[in-house]
Design a protein around this motif. Sequence first.
Motif, PDB file in Angstrom:
ATOM      1  N   UNK A 196       0.821  -1.208   0.000  1.00  0.00           N
ATOM      2  CA  UNK A 196       0.000   0.000   0.000  1.00  0.00           C
ATOM      3  C   UNK A 196       0.856   1.260   0.000  1.00  0.00           C
ATOM      4  N   UNK A 197       1.904   1.251   0.805  1.00  0.00           N
ATOM      5  CA  UNK A 197       2.761   2.432   0.908  1.00  0.00           C
ATOM      6  C   UNK A 197       3.438   2.747  -0.425  1.00  0.00           C
ATOM      7  N   UNK A 198       3.867   1.731  -1.137  1.00  0.00           N
ATOM      8  CA  UNK A 198       4.505   1.961  -2.440  1.00  0.00           C
ATOM      9  C   UNK A 198       3.493   2.508  -3.435  1.00  0.00           C
ATOM     10  N   UNK A 199       2.295   1.928  -3.446  1.00  0.00           N
ATOM     11  CA  UNK A 199       1.260   2.413  -4.370  1.00  0.00           C
ATOM     12  C   UNK A 199       0.908   3.858  -4.060  1.00  0.00           C
ATOM     13  N   UNK A 200       0.857   4.202  -2.789  1.00  0.00           N
ATOM     14  CA  UNK A 200       0.496   5.579  -2.416  1.00  0.00           C
ATOM     15  C   UNK A 200       1.572   6.578  -2.814  1.00  0.00           C
ATOM     16  N   UNK A 201       2.726   6.083  -3.198  1.00  0.00           N
ATOM     17  CA  UNK A 201       3.750   6.956  -3.760  1.00  0.00           C
ATOM     18  C   UNK A 201       3.666   7.027  -5.278  1.00  0.00           C
ATOM     19  N   UNK A 202       2.632   6.369  -5.834  1.00  0.00           N
ATOM     20  CA  UNK A 202       2.340   6.524  -7.255  1.00  0.00           C
ATOM     21  C   UNK A 202       2.771   5.405  -8.164  1.00  0.00           C
ATOM     22  N   UNK A 203       3.246   4.303  -7.606  1.00  0.00           N
ATOM     23  CA  UNK A 203       3.753   3.234  -8.470  1.00  0.00           C
ATOM     24  C   UNK A 203       3.120   1.894  -8.126  1.00  0.00           C
ATOM     25  N   UNK A 204       2.785   1.124  -9.157  1.00  0.00           N
ATOM     26  CA  UNK A 204       2.390  -0.270  -8.974  1.00  0.00           C
ATOM     27  C   UNK A 204       3.578  -1.104  -9.451  1.00  0.00           C
ATOM     28  N   UNK A 205       4.537  -1.244  -8.577  1.00  0.00           N
ATOM     29  CA  UNK A 205       5.809  -1.875  -8.945  1.00  0.00           C
ATOM     30  C   UNK A 205       5.714  -3.389  -8.849  1.00  0.00           C
ATOM     31  N   UNK A 206       6.786  -4.047  -9.294  1.00  0.00           N
ATOM     32  CA  UNK A 206       6.862  -5.500  -9.166  1.00  0.00           C
ATOM     33  C   UNK A 206       6.809  -5.904  -7.700  1.00  0.00           C
ATOM     34  N   UNK A 207       7.358  -5.064  -6.803  1.00  0.00           N
ATOM     35  CA  UNK A 207       7.309  -5.363  -5.378  1.00  0.00           C
ATOM     36  C   UNK A 207       5.882  -5.363  -4.865  1.00  0.00           C
ATOM     37  N   UNK A 208       5.082  -4.422  -5.323  1.00  0.00           N
ATOM     38  CA  UNK A 208       3.671  -4.366  -4.932  1.00  0.00           C
ATOM     39  C   UNK A 208       2.961  -5.653  -5.340  1.00  0.00           C
ATOM     40  N   UNK A 209       3.118  -6.042  -6.583  1.00  0.00           N
ATOM     41  CA  UNK A 209       2.449  -7.245  -7.090  1.00  0.00           C
ATOM     42  C   UNK A 209       2.922  -8.477  -6.322  1.00  0.00           C
ATOM     43  N   UNK A 210       4.218  -8.543  -6.050  1.00  0.00           N
ATOM     44  CA  UNK A 210       4.763  -9.673  -5.295  1.00  0.00           C
ATOM     45  C   UNK A 210       4.188  -9.729  -3.886  1.00  0.00           C
ATOM     46  N   UNK A 211       4.117  -8.577  -3.213  1.00  0.00           N
ATOM     47  CA  UNK A 211       3.610  -8.558  -1.840  1.00  0.00           C
ATOM     48  C   UNK A 211       2.140  -8.959  -1.777  1.00  0.00           C
ATOM     49  N   UNK A 212       1.337  -8.441  -2.695  1.00  0.00           N
ATOM     50  CA  UNK A 212      -0.080  -8.822  -2.705  1.00  0.00           C
ATOM     51  C   UNK A 212      -0.214 -10.313  -2.958  1.00  0.00           C
ATOM     52  N   UNK A 213       0.535 -10.830  -3.916  1.00  0.00           N
ATOM     53  CA  UNK A 213       0.433 -12.247  -4.247  1.00  0.00           C
ATOM     54  C   UNK A 213       0.990 -13.140  -3.147  1.00  0.00           C
ATOM     55  N   UNK A 214       1.948 -12.645  -2.372  1.00  0.00           N
ATOM     56  CA  UNK A 214       2.422 -13.409  -1.218  1.00  0.00           C
ATOM     57  C   UNK A 214       1.270 -13.693  -0.268  1.00  0.00           C
ATOM     58  N   UNK A 215       0.444 -12.694  -0.021  1.00  0.00           N
ATOM     59  CA  UNK A 215      -0.704 -12.861   0.866  1.00  0.00           C
ATOM     60  C   UNK A 215      -1.795 -13.698   0.197  1.00  0.00           C
ATOM     61  N   UNK A 216      -2.075 -13.429  -1.055  1.00  0.00           N
ATOM     62  CA  UNK A 216      -3.087 -14.205  -1.780  1.00  0.00           C
ATOM     63  C   UNK A 216      -2.696 -15.682  -1.875  1.00  0.00           C
ATOM     64  N   UNK A 217      -1.473 -15.946  -2.224  1.00  0.00           N
ATOM     65  CA  UNK A 217      -1.043 -17.333  -2.417  1.00  0.00           C
ATOM     66  C   UNK A 217      -1.084 -18.124  -1.122  1.00  0.00           C
ATOM     67  N   UNK A 218      -0.639 -17.520  -0.014  1.00  0.00           N
ATOM     68  CA  UNK A 218      -0.729 -18.227   1.267  1.00  0.00           C
ATOM     69  C   UNK A 218      -2.175 -18.586   1.597  1.00  0.00           C
ATOM     70  N   UNK A 219      -3.107 -17.732   1.161  1.00  0.00           N
ATOM     71  CA  UNK A 219      -4.528 -17.971   1.422  1.00  0.00           C
ATOM     72  C   UNK A 219      -5.142 -18.988   0.467  1.00  0.00           C
ATOM     73  N   UNK A 220      -4.376 -19.415  -0.546  1.00  0.00           N
ATOM     74  CA  UNK A 220      -4.908 -20.375  -1.497  1.00  0.00           C
ATOM     75  C   UNK A 220      -5.467 -19.762  -2.762  1.00  0.00           C
ATOM     76  N   UNK A 221      -5.243 -18.463  -2.956  1.00  0.00           N
ATOM     77  CA  UNK A 221      -5.743 -17.769  -4.137  1.00  0.00           C
ATOM     78  C   UNK A 221      -4.645 -17.679  -5.196  1.00  0.00           C
ATOM     79  N   UNK A 222      -5.057 -17.583  -6.438  1.00  0.00           N
ATOM     80  CA  UNK A 222      -4.094 -17.484  -7.535  1.00  0.00           C
ATOM     81  C   UNK A 222      -3.493 -16.082  -7.555  1.00  0.00           C
ATOM     82  N   UNK A 223      -2.334 -15.978  -8.184  1.00  0.00           N
ATOM     83  CA  UNK A 223      -1.677 -14.684  -8.318  1.00  0.00           C
ATOM     84  C   UNK A 223      -2.425 -13.789  -9.292  1.00  0.00           C
ATOM     85  N   UNK A 224      -2.321 -12.483  -9.040  1.00  0.00           N
ATOM     86  CA  UNK A 224      -2.803 -11.477  -9.999  1.00  0.00           C
ATOM     87  C   UNK A 224      -1.556 -10.881 -10.652  1.00  0.00           C
ATOM     88  N   UNK A 225      -1.409 -11.010 -11.967  1.00  0.00           N
ATOM     89  CA  UNK A 225      -0.148 -10.617 -12.612  1.00  0.00           C
ATOM     90  C   UNK A 225       0.074  -9.123 -12.733  1.00  0.00           C
TER      91      UNK A 225
END
Length: 453
Positions: A350-379
């Motif tokens: 969230x902090x990175x996005x609020x600085x104006x970027x949807x970086x690879x780190x953002x996508x990785x962090x969201x998918x880390x949480x989604x994947x642990x929960x059993x959800x597929x990654x969002x690319x």
Amino acid sequence: MKKINLIYTLILAVSLTFGMGACDTLDQEPVNQIPTDEAISDVRSAQRAILGMYDGMQSEDYYGLRYLYYQDTYTDNLQHAGTFTTDQEVSFRRINPSNLQIRSTWQTMYRVIRDANFILFSLSNVEDATEEQLIAIEAEARFIRAYVYYDLLRVFNGVPLVTEFVTTVDEINTLPRASTQDLYAFVISELQFAEQNLGQTPDAPYRARPAAATAMLARVHLQAGNPGQAAQKATEAIGLGYSLLPNYRDIWTIPGNAEMIFNLSFTNVDGDQSSLAISSDPATGGQKFYVRDDFFNLFAASAAEGDTRFAASILPEGNVRRVYKYYRSATNDDNVPLIRLAEMYLIRAEAIVRQGAVSAQVISDINTIRNRAGLVSIPSYTSPAAALTEIQRQRRFELAFEGHRFSDMRRFGNIGNLFPDNEQFRVIWPIPLQEIEVNPNLEQNPGYTAVEE
């Protein structure tokens, strides 16, 4: 800073009780009615007083039930089922300034602050401590005090800032509310001190280590609108050796697990129990807090996509849906996660996005949480707004019933959706009327003055 009694008149008594609640898991010796002029005189008594602060946080008015559940009840996750009008007002999102439960919660939180101030006041009396021990004791007291002030800040906005211990009637004063900005500055400064000076207690995660201060700085900076600092501190916390448990349910069944950065301990000893499980268990008596239908349906839809957090968090029983993160109704000893690693990934994203970027780190962090929960990654995400929508959605599922929903909705700017246009003032709680009546310098939050009349 001026000295003030504020709301805890018992502070003028000749004795101070440090309940042992959380301490029961760490030190079985009771400490009752210790005279204030000799309560803390050595390292042992200082450590017992430190544990007393954690005991205060266990109160039913605080993390033992109401403050914690109210963060979801005042929003759109939980609802109250019972006869207490104080709880009903929270569930209907129409808290009156005269609500006695809100006042009890306010008082309980200031008692923890009082205990922290007493420890700091007494440090000069500790005769057998090394300089390192004294600094660590000071840091832990300041950490807990900052933690409580942040909890006050996120529901009331500015509150009176009390940093000294009151010992005589002559020292009673009345303070106005500190500004929200000044309180954030105070909390951040205290946490920075704690981060540098907390000891490496073997009792973690049930007591604060430097990692807890680092993680709290990430949380506070995010809420305060400092995304750069929030991302930095979240990254530091992620790198401190904690790990996500592969099975989400294990977070709640394995005490003190590797995901817990800071955890409030409860035991089945009388007086050291929480009311979280029984307050959502239809098989027991008393006031109840159940999952709202809309949230249940939304979470169930995520479960249909593979989300394992649904079954780990909610248990349908008959025509109600109980909170299942706290499930030990027979013993009432569910621990409360105050800070855990998963939040740090979502803070960083969230902090990175609020600085104006949807970086690879953002996508990785969201998918880390989604994947642990059993959800597929969002690319990828089409925009920062789309990424923020997904982050808030994941926070709602991942951190449900852990005390985040209200402050999340405030930060994302959609808390007002829960209120009609003429009641937008209710996006923040009222200052307890009883406190205003005894403190002429304590101003009510806008909009509630008319309600008082």
